[in-house]
Design a protein around this motif. Structure first.
Motif: not given
Length: 432
Positions: A343-344, A353-357, A366-367
């Motif tokens: 989030s930060s 967030e979802t897009y960045l992940s 890798i995650p």
């Protein structure tokens, strides 16, 4: 003390005997305490140069680095700076001599600080002749002069041991870590304008008023404008800051420029890839900015620097997703010991967030959580191989608040416990 006794005092025509001192410096630069000191100094500089969104993360890292006094809610602090005036002789041998001279000065600063309670030294990475000191102040008449007494002692010690003069700067007192950047900026103002800057009460009051204006919220607003590459909006903010109707002396505008330089530096830190040229240039501008004689000159320079930083942002923001993820990965690499959640990071780089992940996993393979773990484990392996620190210290230095959690993560990563990994490494290399 390192800078004491025959090695440092032996001199011919007032010059230090570096053939004696050099090996002594090198031999004392590899202890576990030295490793902790360098980590502490690096984090204190990060607090000034970087953009931070979470005070909870900062406090946790301060505790890990055994800087607990800096986590107090009622913290009252001040920053001072001291720079040695190094002779300007040229030549290869002179360059080596000057490098040793600066290293001896840094050692002297650290050792002198260790004799004072609540004084923490840290180094300017782009100017090895300059040291900073974060000073914790408590209530009482003696505390108001603590920083001045410390700086005077250090100046006298430098003159006695190194035969060198110094330039000093002492900033305004502030309350809380959130105002640390203001404390630093007022210190640089004092250092830049010394001996011309007079600490008159009226001038001090004006600086304190400016410090109240530069809140973390104002800084974030200015950073957003620059990161959005909106030069028109930035100029509107400059209009308010450099108001032609404002009846203020030049040091006020110098303070504003120094404070904006910190905003620029934190953005360049995020978006500059493959080089730190812009960061170095911005850091050096802290010295040259005091040479400007008019508010118009300072404003023109600030606009030039803003455009320079916006250009760095544009290279990343308007390029492929890979370049943006490289910026994120660089940022993680510089702060992996701190608990930065998705989030930060998403907020810091203006992502969903979802897009960045998903984008991170796509480009890195890798995650993000696994990537952070790998960085921490690589650092842990390096510290275990050096065999200078206790296992509990290594756990803290690599970002684990729990020693059990560190051991579990390390064994899952390497197949061995930290203790077993160190013992096997030491035995294997003892035979070679």
């Amino acid at each position: 003390m390192l800078v004491d006794g025959e090695g440092i005092r032996s001199s011919i025509n007032g010059k230090v005997d570096w053939e004696v001192l050099g090996p002594r410096i090198a031999s004392e630069a590899s202890s576990g305490n030295e490793a902790l000191q360098l980590l502490q100094e690096s984090f204190l500089l990060q607090l000034i140069k970087d953009e931070w969104n979470s005070m909870a993360v900062i406090r946790e890292r301060l505790q890990q680095l055994q800087l607990n006094p800096l986590t107090a809610n009622d913290l009252n602090l001040q920053i001072a700076a001291l720079e040695i005036k190094v002779p300007s002789e040229k030549g290869t041998d002179r360059q080596e001599w000057k490098a040793l001279l600066k290293l001896a000065f840094q050692k002297l600063c650290r050792e002198t600080s260790s004799g004072w309670k609540g004084i923490y030294p840290f180094r300017d990475e782009f100017n090895s002749a300059l040291m900073y000191f974060l000073v914790i102040l408590k209530s009482g008449p003696e505390q108001s002069h603590k920083t001045h007494r410390f700086i005077e002692e250090l100046k006298q010690s430098t003159a006695s041991n190194l035969r060198l003069e110094c330039a000093a700067g002492i900033g305004e007192q502030v309350k809380g870590l959130k105002r640390l950047k203001n404390a630093y900026t007022s210190c640089m103002l004092s250092w830049n304008q010394s001996p011309n800057y007079r600490e008159a009460e009226g001038e001090s009051r004006q600086v304190r008023e400016l410090m109240q204006f530069f809140t973390p919220e104002v800084e974030r607003m200015l950073a957003r404008v620059i990161e959005n590459m909106d030069m028109n909006a930035f100029r509107m903010h400059l209009d308010a800051l450099f108001n032609s109707e404002r009846d203020a002396p030049m040091f006020v505008f110098t303070f504003l420029a120094l404070r904006l330089l910190l905003v620029f530096s934190s953005i360049a830190q995020k978006f500059e890839l493959g080089s730190s040229a812009v960061q170095k240039y911005l850091w050096k501008c802290q010295i040259s900015i005091a040479d400007y004689q008019s508010r118009e000159g300072i404003r023109e320079k600030i606009e030039e620097l803003a455009l320079l930083v916006m250009d760095e942002v544009q290279k990343i923001r308007l390029s492929s997703g890979r370049h943006m993820i490289e910026a994120v990965r660089k940022d993680i690499g510089e702060h992996f010991c701190c608990e930065q959640d998705l989030s930060s990071l998403a907020e810091r780089f203006h992502f969903n967030e979802t897009y960045l992940s998903g984008l991170f996993k796509q480009h890195v393979g890798i995650p993000m959580d696994d990537y952070v773990t790998r960085l921490r484990m690589a650092e842990a392996e390096q510290l275990l191989q050096e065999n200078k620190l206790k296992l509990t210290d290594i756990a803290m230095f690599t970002g684990y608040s729990s020693f059990t959690g560190f051991c579990s993560a390390f064994k899952k990563y390497s197949g061995r416990s930290p203790k077993d990994y160190r013992e096997r490494y030491v035995k294997r290399h003892a035979r070679n």
